[in-house]
Design an enzyme around this catalytic site. Sequence first.
Site, mmCIF file in Angstrom:
data_model
loop_
_atom_site.group_PDB
_atom_site.id
_atom_site.type_symbol
_atom_site.label_atom_id
_atom_site.label_comp_id
_atom_site.label_asym_id
_atom_site.label_seq_id
_atom_site.Cartn_x
_atom_site.Cartn_y
_atom_site.Cartn_z
ATOM 1 N N GLU A 130 17.525 -19.692 11.601
ATOM 2 C CA GLU A 130 18.631 -20.376 10.906
ATOM 3 C C GLU A 130 18.410 -21.883 10.779
ATOM 4 O O GLU A 130 19.037 -22.522 9.928
ATOM 5 C CB GLU A 130 19.969 -20.107 11.613
ATOM 6 N N HIS A 169 14.774 -18.982 16.256
ATOM 7 C CA HIS A 169 16.019 -19.200 15.502
ATOM 8 C C HIS A 169 15.686 -19.569 14.054
ATOM 9 O O HIS A 169 15.569 -20.757 13.732
ATOM 10 C CB HIS A 169 16.830 -20.335 16.137
ATOM 11 N N CYS A 224 17.259 -14.200 18.748
ATOM 12 C CA CYS A 224 17.099 -14.660 20.130
ATOM 13 C C CYS A 224 17.810 -13.689 21.086
ATOM 14 O O CYS A 224 17.304 -12.610 21.338
ATOM 15 C CB CYS A 224 17.569 -16.098 20.272
HETATM 16 N N1 GLN Z 1 19.965 -16.597 26.837
HETATM 17 C C1 GLN Z 1 18.763 -16.164 26.209
HETATM 18 C C2 GLN Z 1 17.547 -16.914 26.703
HETATM 19 O O1 GLN Z 1 17.666 -17.961 27.286
HETATM 20 C C3 GLN Z 1 18.875 -16.277 24.705
HETATM 21 C C4 GLN Z 1 18.901 -17.688 24.238
HETATM 22 C C5 GLN Z 1 19.341 -17.833 22.813
HETATM 23 O O2 GLN Z 1 19.840 -16.878 22.224
HETATM 24 N N2 GLN Z 1 19.172 -19.006 22.274
HETATM 25 O O3 GLN Z 1 16.444 -16.478 26.493
#
Ligand code: GLN
Length: 543
Positions: A520, A518, A391
């Site tokens: 994970e 994500h 992300c």
């Molecule tokens: N802050 C970034 C976004 O909103 C990454 C978010 C995250 O890593 N979950 O896209």
Amino acid sequence: MKYVVVSGGVLSGLGKGVTASSIGVLLKSAGLRVTSLKIDPYLNSDAGTMSPFEHGEVFVLDDGGEVDLDLGNYERFLDINLGKDNNVTTGKIYSKVIEAERRGDYLGKTVQVIPHITDAVQDWLEEVAHRPADGSELAPDACIIELGGTVGDIESAPYIEALRQFQFRVGRENVTFVHVSLVPVMGPVGEQKTKPTQHTVKELRGLGITPDILVCRSSTPLTKETREKLAAFCHVSPEAVMSTHDVPNIYHVPLMLEEQGLCDIMNLDCQATDLLNNWKIMAHHLDTLTDEVQIAMVGKYTDLSDAYLSVIKSLQHAAMAVDHKLTINWIEASHLESDWENSSENEKAWALLKQSSGVLVPGGFGDRGVEGKILAAEYARTSSTPYLGICLGLQVATIEFCRNVLGFEDSNSTEFDENCKNPAVVFMPEISKTHLGGTMRLGSRPTLWQVDDCKIRHLYGEGDSVDERHRHRYEVNPDMIEAIESAGLVFVGKDETGQRCEIFELDGHPYYVGVQYHPEFKSRPGRPSPPFLGLLKASTGQL
Ligand code: GLN
């Protein structure tokens, strides 16, 4: 439906979630279909707006629910998929009751905590407990209900009352009350102290719930005397006093409870399936790993590892699969920055990064440490060190590439520099600018492969697409994609529109992968998440 209600006393952080999930494993090992519900007595609607500093990570579900990290423990331990309704909060219950009041459902009545809130809680628990959770269409046979917080908190009082009534609604014989407590070990001879547990059980019984089983967290196994004393003072049989003492890894917890006779007390034939046997093999495997692999975690909340719980678990699942003992080198991202005020911290951070065989930059929000993460991504790219960016980790690597390979020196994300002239990462058009709760791009969404032959696709195996869970507001700038790709950073996975970048892989690098989602949240023991497996394989020379 059998219910197991798990409450906690004395203090938080006793591993109530792990205990509850472990009891779920025992139920499952007896061949039952198991689901779970977590009650969080706070007023927030969900965990999405809460700081990982205070509450640990926000776990994301398939349906986009942003929930307490204990739901992650349940999904991993029981290999189930839960929905947002499996996390009950005071915010959700009150909203529901107030909405019903406005509709006129209670016309003529005064709406009160008892019976209206307590009824709403019971209706919720009973309905959600029956929803299939294991991928089949079949309703579960058993449900673990974990009550967050500690008994005696003002916030949890309505739930204790609801659970007290619940035993009459579903039949006393169908509910097992488990209370998790602490037995401190004190003094030079290591005396096990029972008084805190006596007090918390007294408080619980005063509220109308008599625990059937006591689970006592302690640094050493409970002695026979301690068990007998607890039994005498807490109105449980000595056999029903369980000890969850320190063990080398958490896979031992269900085994430890089984060895102490929990299955007999609950009338379960825990040998009905091979599940416990598999846990035994897993626990033993983890204990006996000797070859070490060091992975650098370049993040922000590095002094609070619960903030990255699922990432740590995923690294462990993958490390086990490549037969290595995992060491995580925690690196506070801002310490890598050249203007960091403390030069010895800066040197230490760089030394740790350089001694690691792989680098992971996890998700995050806000600009603190972003420049340090960009430096980590640059280091991994230029030194051929395996890299996984999740992300924000994908976003910082893209910024780094735009700055240092494409030459857009001011490149950034508009999250950190709104007026940046060559933004590598931009706000997604569909996201709300006024409301922060539950408005990100959330939950399971498909990623379609754009190329046939790349490392990450091979790791995922068969199929034209992969479903993973998302939680973000920003994306790689669609206008930059062509330039970035022509310089070798290839977006090998995109969303269903073919516009939005989901996965990148760098040409000619041993393993340089970024994912906008994500992974994970879907990793399981024995079934590691492919991007993590790739990182661990590459970091141990097995890719
Ligand atoms: N802050 C970034 C976004 O909103 C990454 C978010 C995250 O890593 N979950 O896209």
